[in-house]
Design an enzyme around this catalytic site. Structure first.
Site, mmCIF file in Angstrom:
data_model
loop_
_atom_site.group_PDB
_atom_site.id
_atom_site.type_symbol
_atom_site.label_atom_id
_atom_site.label_comp_id
_atom_site.label_asym_id
_atom_site.label_seq_id
_atom_site.Cartn_x
_atom_site.Cartn_y
_atom_site.Cartn_z
ATOM 1 N N ASP A 31 110.692 1.583 10.782
ATOM 2 C CA ASP A 31 109.661 1.705 11.826
ATOM 3 C C ASP A 31 108.886 0.396 11.921
ATOM 4 O OD1 ASP A 31 108.046 2.918 13.740
ATOM 5 O OD2 ASP A 31 107.804 4.755 12.572
ATOM 6 N N HIS B 143 106.758 -4.082 19.439
ATOM 7 C CA HIS B 143 106.175 -2.963 18.687
ATOM 8 C C HIS B 143 107.135 -2.401 17.649
ATOM 9 C CE1 HIS B 143 102.464 -2.100 21.165
ATOM 10 N NE2 HIS B 143 103.093 -3.005 21.898
HETATM 11 P P1 ADP Z 1 106.299 5.531 18.006
HETATM 12 O O1 ADP Z 1 105.602 4.494 18.801
HETATM 13 O O2 ADP Z 1 107.663 5.135 17.555
HETATM 14 O O3 ADP Z 1 106.321 6.883 18.638
HETATM 15 P P2 ADP Z 1 103.977 5.523 16.176
HETATM 16 O O4 ADP Z 1 103.753 6.346 14.953
HETATM 17 O O5 ADP Z 1 103.654 4.097 16.019
HETATM 18 O O6 ADP Z 1 105.481 5.743 16.626
HETATM 19 O O7 ADP Z 1 103.064 6.052 17.355
HETATM 20 C C1 ADP Z 1 103.101 7.401 17.708
HETATM 21 C C2 ADP Z 1 101.860 7.721 18.528
HETATM 22 O O8 ADP Z 1 102.135 8.886 19.287
HETATM 23 C C3 ADP Z 1 100.661 8.023 17.661
HETATM 24 O O9 ADP Z 1 99.496 7.547 18.275
HETATM 25 C C4 ADP Z 1 100.669 9.548 17.601
HETATM 26 O O10 ADP Z 1 99.402 10.136 17.448
HETATM 27 C C5 ADP Z 1 101.262 9.917 18.927
HETATM 28 N N1 ADP Z 1 102.016 11.180 18.752
HETATM 29 C C6 ADP Z 1 103.116 11.378 18.048
HETATM 30 N N2 ADP Z 1 103.477 12.680 18.074
HETATM 31 C C7 ADP Z 1 102.573 13.313 18.819
HETATM 32 C C8 ADP Z 1 102.374 14.666 19.240
HETATM 33 N N3 ADP Z 1 103.160 15.674 18.879
HETATM 34 N N4 ADP Z 1 101.349 14.906 20.036
HETATM 35 C C9 ADP Z 1 100.525 13.912 20.394
HETATM 36 N N5 ADP Z 1 100.621 12.644 20.024
HETATM 37 C C10 ADP Z 1 101.644 12.335 19.251
HETATM 38 O O1 F6P Z 2 106.785 2.097 19.751
HETATM 39 C C1 F6P Z 2 108.000 2.062 20.357
HETATM 40 C C2 F6P Z 2 108.052 2.802 21.670
HETATM 41 O O2 F6P Z 2 109.233 2.563 22.356
HETATM 42 C C3 F6P Z 2 106.925 2.428 22.559
HETATM 43 O O3 F6P Z 2 107.250 1.371 23.421
HETATM 44 C C4 F6P Z 2 106.642 3.719 23.233
HETATM 45 O O4 F6P Z 2 105.277 3.911 23.393
HETATM 46 C C5 F6P Z 2 107.089 4.781 22.264
HETATM 47 O O5 F6P Z 2 108.015 4.189 21.455
HETATM 48 C C6 F6P Z 2 107.559 6.023 22.978
HETATM 49 O O6 F6P Z 2 108.784 5.818 23.616
HETATM 50 P P1 F6P Z 2 109.076 6.083 25.152
HETATM 51 O O7 F6P Z 2 108.199 5.187 25.933
HETATM 52 O O8 F6P Z 2 110.531 5.766 25.287
HETATM 53 O O9 F6P Z 2 108.762 7.524 25.402
#
Ligand code: ADP
Ligand code: F6P
Length: 454
Positions: free
Chosen positions: A348, A155
């Site tokens: 990212d 991912h």
């Molecule tokens: P990562 O996997 O690195 O966190 P992504 O942008 O790919 O980054 O995915 C983040 C996911 O987490 C999205 O589905 C987003 O809606 C959710 N998310 C991020 N911040 C919040 C928050 N404050 N409250 C709820 N959901 C969140």
């Molecule tokens: O997208 C990368 C990632 O490490 C996912 O595997 C995971 O859903 C997200 O970031 C949040 O991280 P964590 O599982 O460490 O809270």
């Protein structure tokens, strides 16, 4: 072609231990139509981590989750996965903290998870493993006699070879990754970086099939959620204050300090904007046992205080900073209320927030996405204003352009991005990946185990 039985998802997170993050939200959306077993950690830290698999069902999904001991979890998750792989894969070698004990702990948890999964498997299962916590999982499974087809999806980005070579034990990890039958990456650049690294460092090892599978969202479902009556109305409906929204886990890869500094520059250069706009940053805490994340929290609260102290007054606050996780039905209408979505990670894998922001917009009056060119999503979302998150002047200029963009241009850009979201949605991602994995199952013998690990 042989039809597979269940899809078995293996991931660090399960629906039992969800956090804000792309993996859990993406997979939950992808699995609605598939008969699946989802195996992983249950979110509990228990000394007697022994042989205790908890099973529960939600719809067509069965979840099998195991606890981990605090020490095992600390070495595997905080130590090696998030203390070495996460920073290095995001090109932050300065934040990498390696120890042999953490690496051994990481291998040991992978081996333990393989052993716990083994009795739950059926012959015609297709196993689909997710993310950097589980790079050596296939090797562990093969050595324990698990023969089912096994694919992997990363991912997060894969580092360019010159950076990847600095990761301790990288050769061993590459060998372990090559025990999968199919390796999926977010972008073609990530896939090429992996293949080039293997060619350079492990020319003797057979590299399995690889592919680029950019993860998507369910645009229609998100649009419907965003249309609902907002739980919170952030800005006046007459747009007398134009909203800028940012939503990220509190992670140093997301470019939050750089974003705040660029916003401060915009405020400094354009006093005429004071009182007419507001940045809302929603940033749930993440990985709080890893020191770099604690440092980031302090840095950001400091920067937020400076902006508020310098530019805020009794009638107007230029910035709202909220360290909270929100439910999706609350979040989606917030995206829709914003005039600008500011998504500026330093690096990212994909960034689902960028896609969610676009999906949530009102087609008749859409907001503008300002997106880092170093997010995987930048390869697809060509209607965004692409920025270099390291350049505060460029970011401030893009925010200004977004805030004042004419209606016709906003609509044209939105339509291009909406078409991309629909053409490359989460269902298509699942189907394409599993079709490729299944096609391999029909044509090839299971590979021999890779080199030794734990
Ligand atoms: P990562 O996997 O690195 O966190 P992504 O942008 O790919 O980054 O995915 C983040 C996911 O987490 C999205 O589905 C987003 O809606 C959710 N998310 C991020 N911040 C919040 C928050 N404050 N409250 C709820 N959901 C969140
Ligand atoms: O997208 C990368 C990632 O490490 C996912 O595997 C995971 O859903 C997200 O970031 C949040 O991280 P964590 O599982 O460490 O809270």
């Amino acid at each position: 072609m042989k039809k597979h039985g269940r899809v078995v998802i293996v991931a660090n997170r399960t629906p039992a231990a969800k956090s804000a993050g792309g993996l859990a939200s993406g997979l939950l959306d992808a699995l609605r139509r598939e008969r699946s077993l989802w195996f992983g950690w249950n979110g509990e830290l228990r000394e007697d981590d022994g042989n205790c698999v908890q099973l529960f069902s939600c719809d067509r999904l069965t979840v099998a989750a195991i606890p981990l001991s605090p020490e095992a979890h600390n070495r595997y998750y905080n130590g090696f996965a998030n203390g070495v792989l996460w920073p290095a894969f995001h090109h932050r070698l300065d934040l990498m903290r390696f120890s042999d004990d953490d690496y051994t702990g990481y291998l040991e948890v992978n081996r333990h998870m393989a052993a716990q999964l083994r009795p739950l498997l059926q012959d015609d299962d297709l196993i689909w493993v997710h993310d950097y916590h589980l790079l050596p999982f296939a090797g562990m499974c093969r050595r324990q006699g698990i023969r089912q087809r096994m694919g992997f999806f990363l991912h997060i980005p894969f580092p360019v070879p010159s950076v990847a070579q600095a990761i301790p034990r990288i050769d061993e990890l590459l060998d372990e990754m090559c025990a999968y039958d199919l390796l999926g990456f977010q972008t073609e650049d990530d896939r090429k970086a992996f293949v080039n690294l293997c060619r350079e460092r492990r020319p003797q090892i057979r590299v399995p099939n690889t592919g680029g599978y950019p993860i998507g969202v369910d645009p229609l479902a998100l649009q419907a959620e965003a249309e609902a009556e907002p739980v919170v109305q952030l800005w006046p409906r007459d747009r007398s204050i134009r909203g800028i929204i940012s939503v990220d886990r509190l992670d140093y890869t997301k470019g939050l300090p750089e974003r705040f500094k660029a916003y401060a520059l915009l405020l400094e250069q354009h006093p005429e904007l004071h009182g007419t706009m507001q940045l809302v940053q929603i940033a749930p805490p993440s990985r709080t046992d890893v020191p770099a994340y604690v440092d980031l929290h302090h840095e950001l609260t400091g920067l937020a205080g400076e902006i508020l102290g310098k530019y805020g007054d009794l009638e107007w606050q230029p910035l709202v900073y909220v360290e909270r996780q929100l439910d999706r039905p609350v979040l989606m209408p917030l995206y829709r209320q914003a005039r600008v979505g500011l998504v500026t990670p330093l690096r990212d894998g994909m960034n689902l927030v960028a896609k969610e922001f676009v999906a949530a917009q009102d087609p008749a009056d859409p907001g503008v996405l300002v997106l880092s060119r170093f997010a995987g999503a930048a390869c697809q979302l060509d209607g965004a204003l692409l920025v270099n998150p390291h350049d505060p002047g460029e970011m401030a200029q893009a925010m200004l352009q977004a805030l004042s963009m004419p209606h016709a241009e906003r609509v044209a850009r939105y339509r291009r991005m909406w078409a991309v979201l629909c053409a490359s949605d989460i269902e298509g991602w699942r189907v394409r990946y599993l079709k490729d994995l299944e096609a391999l199952a029909a044509t090839e013998e299971t590979l021999a185990p890779a080199t030794a690990g734990a």
